[in-house]
Design a protein around this motif. Sequence first.
Motif, PDB file in Angstrom:
ATOM      1  N   TYR A 124       0.770  -0.356  -0.246  1.00 22.84           N
ATOM      2  CA  TYR A 124      -0.510   0.094  -0.091  1.00 22.84           C
ATOM      3  C   TYR A 124       0.974   1.420  -0.035  1.00 22.84           C
ATOM      4  O   TYR A 124       1.022   1.961  -0.671  1.00 22.84           O
ATOM      5  CB  TYR A 124      -0.804   0.459   1.113  1.00 22.84           C
ATOM      6  N   THR A 141      -1.558   6.546   3.426  1.00 24.47           N
ATOM      7  CA  THR A 141      -1.154   5.431   2.594  1.00 24.47           C
ATOM      8  C   THR A 141      -2.743   4.744   2.696  1.00 24.47           C
ATOM      9  O   THR A 141      -2.978   3.663   2.488  1.00 24.47           O
ATOM     10  CB  THR A 141      -0.402   4.204   3.168  1.00 24.47           C
ATOM     11  N   ARG A 145      -5.090   2.054   0.919  1.00 26.32           N
ATOM     12  CA  ARG A 145      -5.710   0.812   1.105  1.00 26.32           C
ATOM     13  C   ARG A 145      -7.096   0.163   1.639  1.00 26.32           C
ATOM     14  O   ARG A 145      -7.570  -0.616   0.968  1.00 26.32           O
ATOM     15  CB  ARG A 145      -5.107   0.482   3.185  1.00 26.32           C
ATOM     16  N   GLY A 155      -3.974  -5.911  -0.747  1.00 26.15           N
ATOM     17  CA  GLY A 155      -2.727  -5.373  -1.068  1.00 26.15           C
ATOM     18  C   GLY A 155      -1.722  -5.630  -0.236  1.00 26.15           C
ATOM     19  O   GLY A 155      -2.694  -7.015   0.439  1.00 26.15           O
TER      20      GLY A 155
END
Length: 233
Positions: A124, A141, A145, A155
């Motif tokens: 991510y 991040t 996600r 991921g």
Amino acid sequence: MTSTAARPGTGMGRPIAPAVSSGDRPCKTVSKPFEAFYESADQLRARVACRRCPVLTDCLRASLDADESLYAWGIFGGLTPEQRRALRVEEVLGNVADLAVARILARGQWGYRLRAMLELGRTYEEMRTCLEREFRVKASTVTVRVAVWWLGGSGRVLPRPDTADGRRVPQRLREDHGELLLKLQGMDLRQRDIAAYLEVQERQVQYCLARLNREIRQAAQTAVAVQTVGLAA
């Protein structure tokens, strides 16, 4: 989607709906909603329905803000129970997703680009860096996600091991990410929540923490023994 205070199928619990406006919610019209939203084998239909829901972000926020026991099972806000637990851990760590941005990233050209990164096995964080570096898109991040989850993908939190690395996942977790595991444990997080956050199996987290805690106790005992010998001398 309506929730229940007890696990589906137990005959217990009172239906409790997220405090969001009804609008044109697909969960109200999907066929066999119980199977779609609660049965693992059929949840793809529920997640697809959630993607086009006008109150997707409100539904997810409501399920996160409510008592976890009310939303312990089933698809809510387009996420599985494990993903919602991971998102709660992110928030404990101070990482709050921008759900409006995540929804944009899960659509059209951005969704296509994220899927391409998924196929390459990117983490991510690597996806976030790529979006910022190559497309000048700034998103946290955790926001990336959530977008990946809404795309139906999964991921990586931990970096992919080198091809020459023959260690199994538990060993890599303990040796490369032991400090993170102990930090999360120190925040009184449940092992299943830590596993959901790292997207690994709970038994792997249990094994690693047991080994790490044992090593810490042994080190403390050794230090006491050395100190005792020193005082005796």
